[in-house]
Enzyme design. Structure first.
Site, PDB file in Angstrom:
ATOM      1  N   GLY A  40       0.961  -0.952   0.136  1.00  8.53           N
ATOM      2  CA  GLY A  40       0.061  -0.306  -0.028  1.00  8.53           C
ATOM      3  C   GLY A  40       0.659   1.295  -0.052  1.00  8.53           C
ATOM      4  N   ALA A  41       0.062   2.396  -0.071  1.00  2.00           N
ATOM      5  CA  ALA A  41       1.106   4.022   0.461  1.00  2.00           C
ATOM      6  C   ALA A  41       2.089   4.153   1.336  1.00  2.00           C
ATOM      7  CB  ALA A  41      -0.288   4.992  -0.136  1.00  2.00           C
ATOM      8  N   SER A  42       1.077   3.330   2.432  1.00  2.00           N
ATOM      9  CA  SER A  42       2.603   3.639   3.310  1.00  2.00           C
ATOM     10  C   SER A  42       3.352   2.422   4.265  1.00  2.00           C
ATOM     11  CB  SER A  42       1.399   3.377   4.786  1.00  2.00           C
ATOM     12  OG  SER A  42       0.354   2.492   5.198  1.00  2.00           O
ATOM     13  N   ALA A  43       2.817   1.160   3.571  1.00  2.13           N
ATOM     14  CA  ALA A  43       4.006  -0.133   3.717  1.00  2.13           C
ATOM     15  C   ALA A  43       3.434  -0.677   2.859  1.00  2.13           C
ATOM     16  CB  ALA A  43       3.471  -0.901   5.081  1.00  2.13           C
ATOM     17  N   VAL A  52       3.511  -5.722   2.546  1.00  2.00           N
ATOM     18  CA  VAL A  52       2.906  -6.762   3.578  1.00  2.00           C
ATOM     19  C   VAL A  52       4.118  -7.567   2.978  1.00  2.00           C
ATOM     20  CG1 VAL A  52       1.685  -8.317   5.027  1.00  2.00           C
ATOM     21  CG2 VAL A  52       0.912  -5.573   4.538  1.00  2.00           C
ATOM     22  N   ASP A  93     -10.872   3.800   8.102  1.00  2.00           N
ATOM     23  CA  ASP A  93     -11.034   3.208   6.702  1.00  2.00           C
ATOM     24  C   ASP A  93     -11.296   1.859   6.704  1.00  2.00           C
ATOM     25  OD1 ASP A  93      -9.897   2.859   4.046  1.00  2.00           O
ATOM     26  OD2 ASP A  93      -7.648   2.778   4.809  1.00  2.00           O
TER      27      ASP A  93
END
Length: 695
Positions: free
Chosen positions: A383-386, A388, A503
């Site tokens: 995703g935009a932040s992390a 996985v 979210d």
């Protein structure tokens, strides 16, 4: 011929191995039968109290007080609770763990088990469903904390999964639905229980959590009880369980009991205050090690077999030369260990964070090893932040490793990491929430480790049009919708502080191996401040299509904006359509059009090929439409949503057409009025082209 020094060396090596093995065996000595009084099916096995056995027949009823299916185990000696010479009454604390394992798949569950304090160990109920608790008798007195797994309407049970407190009667003085708090006694998982009775307050408190985690912040149950009115001077303490018309193994272990406020207070184990505190404030290897050592001795004394005695005599002859050195090293190790544990406990007590569950802190080496050095082949999501990764940790098994992209401690993503971590450990006791297992904050790496979800996200399964989509049957879809509704109701209504997810979407709903839903990604979650005036107006965070119209306009999240997002998810699961199609068609608008035409069944997901219950399909769609009502004041709470989905509450009456609702801008200097269902440029508020100039 070997030299004398070599001979001495090998003698010392053999002696060291012998001493180590013997010491371990001594500390793991199991409990002995003479510490207990057993009645019925109860017995001791592998240092655990086995209260019931597999029933020979699920439908058999009990014809005698201790027929098969009832078991009771009491500490052998009575414990003093009243001191008539000083008029003092004992308070007490108790901690134990238990599990209930179904013994036959074709049988119903047993009745459950109870922690029991009674004046008469032989007073037992003859009927099934009572956990072997005493019959109401004016001559006897008892206090019981039930962990009930059966429903008995005659006793006022609320369901088949609850905790109750009984005092001199089988009709409970206090009861609570444990399943609604995320605790399922019928899951087969091991539970930890803390019970505290304060006579100065005349209150009993019960905490319950899954084994291996800290005591929850808030008790599961609180009841008013005054034991001075009916208790005898000496009472018996133990456990009782029954199978009734079901069949299950009721197992208790790691039991500790302590009285206070009397000059002759009783401790039914040998845990020191320091170890007690460390067990609470720092779960992990330190506490578990001390627990295993003391478990070999709690409730009784250590006993050595004749073979052990013979080994001791022989070992003493061989250990004269080395015993002093070994003892010195051993005591140095213990002193250092005690200092380390004290430091860790002190650090934990100083910490402001109090949590229901504390994940395990992992080293960067462990995390890198689990993901093969963050191998690209291990990536299962981004995703935009992390990013996985799928990982494997020896202590935790298969895990999902969430590695945050930015590493600067002043960055927004660092704040997102700390926010997600704080939220996860602060209010996460629910079976439909992804469980945080560990974390790492080392060097420039920020990592959160979650339980692994083999079936990935609901978004991928629902929209992939692959074999996985076919496995998402209608029955499983119902369970997904109900599970996520239950999780949101828990966040909104049962946590100590209300949590707004902010979210909620299908890509943040994960599916385990059995397609059970788990809500995750709490990076945007925040505590509800109740008043929008106290909140800073910002650009809305989340994903278009799931955002409530008033949130898009004002930038202020609320419980109602979460309800709106859930409504979109419910409609998405029922129809198989995305919130916003590639051509810009908005799902909520389409569903309101179908409602106006009274043609809801045409919206059903075609991949179901008609294999669904029409009544259930209509219920989910109508509940979804209630949640996406343009007027947030007309939306139900998540608690009401759960009840409607279960058929326990009537569905809300919807307007015949999609309503038009107007709101005032939050800016103090603005008098602009904006329609909920139309933007300034005429486009729907829920599309990606929403006008945001007013935020």
């Amino acid at each position: 011929m070997p030299s004398n020094s070599k001979i001495l060396f090998w003698v010392l090596v053999i002696l060291f191995i012998f001493t180590t093995l013997f010491t371990s065996f001594t500390f793991s000595t199991p409990l002995v039968n003479k510490d207990f009084t057993f009645l019925g099916d109860a017995h001791l096995k592998n240092a655990s109290l086995i209260l019931t056995q597999e029933a020979p027949s699920c439908s058999s009823s009990m014809s005698s007080p201790y027929a098969s299916g009832v078991g009771r185990a009491f500490y052998k000696y009575p414990i003093r609770f009243l001191d008539f010479s000083t008029n003092n009454v004992a308070s007490f604390t108790c901690k134990f763990s238990f599990r209930i394992d179904p013994s036959a798949p074709y049988c119903a569950f047993g009745d459950g088990l109870a922690f029991l304090i009674t004046s008469n160990v032989d007073s037992v109920s003859l009927s099934d469903g009572y956990m072997g608790l005493p019959q109401s008798n004016a001559l006897d007195s008892f206090l019981a904390v039930e962990f009930d797994t059966s429903f008995n309407a005659n006793l006022g049970d609320i369901n088949e999964n609850h905790v109750s407190v009984d005092f001199n009667s089988l009709l409970s003085v206090a009861t609570v639905d444990s399943l609604a708090r995320g605790i399922d006694f019928r899951s087969g998982r091991k539970m930890s229980v803390w019970i505290e009775y304060s006579h100065s307050e005349k209150v009993i408190r019960v905490w319950v959590g899954y084994y291996g985690f800290l005591r929850p912040l808030s008790p599961l149950l609180v009841g008013n009880v005054d034991i001075s009115k009916n208790f005898k001077e000496f009472m018996h303490v133990g456990f009782s369980a029954s199978n009734g018309r079901g069949s299950a193994f009721h197992v208790v272990d790691e039991w500790r009991f302590r009285t206070s406020d009397l000059e002759s207070s009783m401790v039914v184990d040998r845990f020191t205050d320091e170890l007690e505190e460390c067990l609470i404030c720092f779960p992990g290897e330190d506490s578990s090690t001390s627990m295993n050592v003391d478990d070999s001795d709690h409730l009784g004394q250590k006993h050595k077999s004749p073979l052990q005695v013979a080994l001791v005599v022989g070992g003493l002859v061989l250990s004269v030369i080395s015993v002093i050195g070994f003892l010195r090293l051993f005591f140095m190790f213990l002193q250092q260990r005690k200092r380390d544990v004290a430091i860790k406990c002190s650090e934990r007590r100083v910490s402001k964070i109090q949590a229901n569950k504390v994940p395990k802190r992992l080293s960067l080496t462990e995390v890198r090893s689990a993901t093969k050095g963050f191998s690209r082949k291990r990536i299962i999501g981004a995703g935009a932040s992390a990013v996985v990764y799928e990982g494997l940790l020896p202590s935790l098994g298969s895990v999902a490793v969430k590695r945050f992209n930015e590493v600067k401690r002043t960055s927004a993503l660092y704040n997102r990491f700390t926010n997600e971590f704080g939220t996860m450990v602060g209010c996460m006791r629910h079976k439909n929430l992804v469980q945080l297992l560990g974390w790492c904050c080392e060097r420039n790496e920020l990592v959160l480790v979650y339980e692994y979800m083999p079936n990935g996200s609901l978004d991928r399964t629902l929209h992939s049009r692959s074999r996985a989509t076919k496995l998402l049957t209608w029955e499983r879809r119902i369970y997904v919708v109900l599970g996520i509704a239950s999780a949101l109701a828990y966040l909104h209504e049962e946590c100590e502080k209300q949590i707004i997810h902010r979210d909620l979407k299908t890509s943040n709903i994960m599916l385990d191996a059995e397609f059970n839903p788990k809500l995750g990604d709490f990076g945007l979650a925040e505590v509800n401040e109740q008043s929008s005036k106290a909140r800073e107006v910002t650009l809305p965070a989340g994903t278009m299509g799931y955002l409530a119209p008033e949130y898009v306009y004002s930038g202020v999240p609320s419980l109602q904006t979460d309800v709106y997002s859930f409504g979109v998810v419910a409609l998405e699961v029922a129809t198989g359509r995305r919130p916003v199609n590639d051509d810009g068609t908005v799902l909520t608008d389409s569903m309101w059009d179908m409602w106006e035409k009274r043609n809801l069944m045409a919206a059903a997901d075609p991949t179901l090929t008609g294999n669904f219950n029409r009544v259930e399909m209509e219920r989910i769609i109508l509940v979804g439409l209630s949640c996406v009502h343009p007027n947030y004041e007309r939306r139900p709470s998540m608690g009401e949503v759960v009840r409607m989905l279960r058929g326990e509450a009537p569905l809300r009456k919807l307007p015949t057409t999609k309503p038009t609702v107007r709101i005032r801008a939050l800016s103090e200097n603005s008098e602009d009025m904006i329609q909920f269902n139309e933007g300034l440029d005429g486009t729907p508020w829920s599309t990606p082209r929403t006008h945001l100039s007013k935020t």
